[in-house]
Motif scaffolding. Structure first.
Motif, PDB file in Angstrom:
ATOM      1  N   GLN A  24     -47.104  98.176  -6.819  1.00 42.11           N
ATOM      2  CA  GLN A  24     -46.986  98.138  -5.358  1.00 42.11           C
ATOM      3  C   GLN A  24     -45.732  97.398  -4.903  1.00 42.11           C
ATOM      4  O   GLN A  24     -45.164  97.724  -3.851  1.00 42.11           O
ATOM      5  CB  GLN A  24     -48.225  97.454  -4.753  1.00 42.11           C
ATOM      6  N   LEU A  25     -45.291  96.392  -5.669  1.00 45.26           N
ATOM      7  CA  LEU A  25     -44.184  95.537  -5.231  1.00 45.26           C
ATOM      8  C   LEU A  25     -42.820  95.953  -5.780  1.00 45.26           C
ATOM      9  O   LEU A  25     -41.794  95.692  -5.143  1.00 45.26           O
ATOM     10  CB  LEU A  25     -44.457  94.083  -5.636  1.00 45.26           C
ATOM     11  N   ALA A  26     -42.788  96.543  -6.953  1.00 44.54           N
ATOM     12  CA  ALA A  26     -41.503  96.863  -7.585  1.00 44.54           C
ATOM     13  C   ALA A  26     -40.785  97.948  -6.791  1.00 44.54           C
ATOM     14  O   ALA A  26     -41.391  98.950  -6.396  1.00 44.54           O
ATOM     15  CB  ALA A  26     -41.724  97.317  -9.021  1.00 44.54           C
ATOM     16  N   PRO A  27     -39.490  97.773  -6.533  1.00 48.55           N
ATOM     17  CA  PRO A  27     -38.758  98.782  -5.748  1.00 48.55           C
ATOM     18  C   PRO A  27     -38.467 100.031  -6.566  1.00 48.55           C
ATOM     19  O   PRO A  27     -38.156  99.959  -7.761  1.00 48.55           O
ATOM     20  CB  PRO A  27     -37.468  98.055  -5.358  1.00 48.55           C
ATOM     21  N   ALA A  35     -47.362 103.292 -11.128  1.00 46.13           N
ATOM     22  CA  ALA A  35     -46.141 103.626 -10.401  1.00 46.13           C
ATOM     23  C   ALA A  35     -45.830 105.115 -10.476  1.00 46.13           C
ATOM     24  O   ALA A  35     -45.397 105.722  -9.489  1.00 46.13           O
ATOM     25  CB  ALA A  35     -44.964 102.815 -10.945  1.00 46.13           C
ATOM     26  N   ASN A  36     -46.058 105.736 -11.636  1.00 48.58           N
ATOM     27  CA  ASN A  36     -45.799 107.166 -11.775  1.00 48.58           C
ATOM     28  C   ASN A  36     -46.705 107.989 -10.874  1.00 48.58           C
ATOM     29  O   ASN A  36     -46.283 109.006 -10.311  1.00 48.58           O
ATOM     30  CB  ASN A  36     -45.963 107.587 -13.235  1.00 48.58           C
ATOM     31  N   VAL A  75     -39.519  91.269 -11.044  1.00 49.06           N
ATOM     32  CA  VAL A  75     -40.796  91.226 -10.322  1.00 49.06           C
ATOM     33  C   VAL A  75     -41.951  91.114 -11.305  1.00 49.06           C
ATOM     34  O   VAL A  75     -42.882  90.311 -11.116  1.00 49.06           O
ATOM     35  CB  VAL A  75     -40.945  92.474  -9.419  1.00 49.06           C
ATOM     36  N   PHE A  76     -41.898  91.896 -12.375  1.00 51.09           N
ATOM     37  CA  PHE A  76     -42.970  91.809 -13.368  1.00 51.09           C
ATOM     38  C   PHE A  76     -42.983  90.443 -14.040  1.00 51.09           C
ATOM     39  O   PHE A  76     -44.046  89.879 -14.305  1.00 51.09           O
ATOM     40  CB  PHE A  76     -42.819  92.905 -14.424  1.00 51.09           C
ATOM     41  N   GLY A  77     -41.797  89.901 -14.313  1.00 47.84           N
ATOM     42  CA  GLY A  77     -41.735  88.581 -14.944  1.00 47.84           C
ATOM     43  C   GLY A  77     -42.355  87.500 -14.078  1.00 47.84           C
ATOM     44  O   GLY A  77     -43.121  86.661 -14.561  1.00 47.84           O
ATOM     45  N   GLN A  82     -37.413 107.445  -7.562  1.00 52.32           N
ATOM     46  CA  GLN A  82     -37.856 107.428  -8.956  1.00 52.32           C
ATOM     47  C   GLN A  82     -38.734 106.213  -9.186  1.00 52.32           C
ATOM     48  O   GLN A  82     -38.444 105.103  -8.729  1.00 52.32           O
ATOM     49  CB  GLN A  82     -36.644 107.397  -9.883  1.00 52.32           C
ATOM     50  N   ALA A  83     -39.819 106.406  -9.889  1.00 51.56           N
ATOM     51  CA  ALA A  83     -40.791 105.326 -10.118  1.00 51.56           C
ATOM     52  C   ALA A  83     -40.140 104.168 -10.865  1.00 51.56           C
ATOM     53  O   ALA A  83     -39.305 104.377 -11.746  1.00 51.56           O
ATOM     54  CB  ALA A  83     -41.988 105.846 -10.909  1.00 51.56           C
ATOM     55  N   PRO A  84     -40.495 102.926 -10.506  1.00 52.92           N
ATOM     56  CA  PRO A  84     -39.948 101.781 -11.252  1.00 52.92           C
ATOM     57  C   PRO A  84     -40.420 101.804 -12.695  1.00 52.92           C
ATOM     58  O   PRO A  84     -41.492 102.336 -13.016  1.00 52.92           O
ATOM     59  CB  PRO A  84     -40.503 100.570 -10.495  1.00 52.92           C
TER      60      PRO A  84
END
Length: 199
Positions: A61-64, A143-144, A93-95, A161-163
């Motif tokens: 939800q958060l990753a661009p 994300a996909n 963001v994941f980190g 494009q999905a992160p």
């Protein structure tokens, strides 16, 4: 002279008493409890690992997303200007989310007062590692599905494009912070048995 000799004898006897007590009765150090902590450790490991599912969903939800343009009829994609920076943003963001999960796992595990010790600490670190790995698997899947394309795009179309995560080392963020938090809480506690007897 007799008085000074008496004082010297009294001083030597006091020194002997002060040094003889610890040698005759060494302090009992608490031993590491392994058997009683094995089942709680398995529970901690499995519960912490399940945090990987909400971790992956929150990252999706958060990753661009990266905006790309279709440049060839067979679906060749080229990122727009400055959009390639989102490859690092997705990883960062994941980190940060993984470090937040590691912080949560370390604190919650520490508050299991009756089970404090190295066995549960290792289980928490293992659970955090599994949570990070599960997050890297579930996050791109979420994300996909969020950025899925139903039909073939036309030439020149701009798509989101999905992160994606391009480094597997990011799964170490959660267990490292879990161990760091647990070690800091242990140092702050300062008790030989980490306060287990008060549980």
């Amino acid at each position: 002279m007799v008085e000074s000799a008496g004082k010297a004898a009294h001083r030597s006897s006091a020194v002997a008493e002060a040094w003889s007590v610890p040698l005759l009765f060494p302090p009992q150090r608490p031993r590491v409890v392994v058997k009683a902590d094995l089942l709680p450790a398995v529970s901690v490991l499995s519960t912490a690992a399940l945090l990987g599912i909400p971790l992956g969903w929150l990252w999706a939800q958060l990753a661009p997303a990266q905006r790309v343009r279709v440049v060839t009829p067979d679906g060749g994609l080229v990122p727009l200007e400055l959009e390639s920076w989102h490859r690092f943003d997705d990883l960062a963001v994941f980190g940060f989310l993984a470090m937040g999960a590691g912080l949560l796992i370390g604190l919650v595990t520490w508050f299991l007062r009756e089970r404090r010790g190295p066995v549960v600490c290792l289980a928490a670190a293992g659970g955090a590692l599994l949570a990070g790995w599960l997050g890297t698997q579930m996050g791109p899947a979420f994300a996909n599905s969020k950025y899925s394309v139903d039909s073939a795009p036309a030439l020149g179309t701009v798509l989101s494009q999905a992160p994606r995560l391009e480094s597997g080392w990011v799964i170490l963020a959660a267990p490292l912070l879990t161990c760091l938090v647990y070690a800091l809480m242990t140092a702050w506690n300062g008790r030989a048995d980490l306060g287990r007897r008060l549980g």
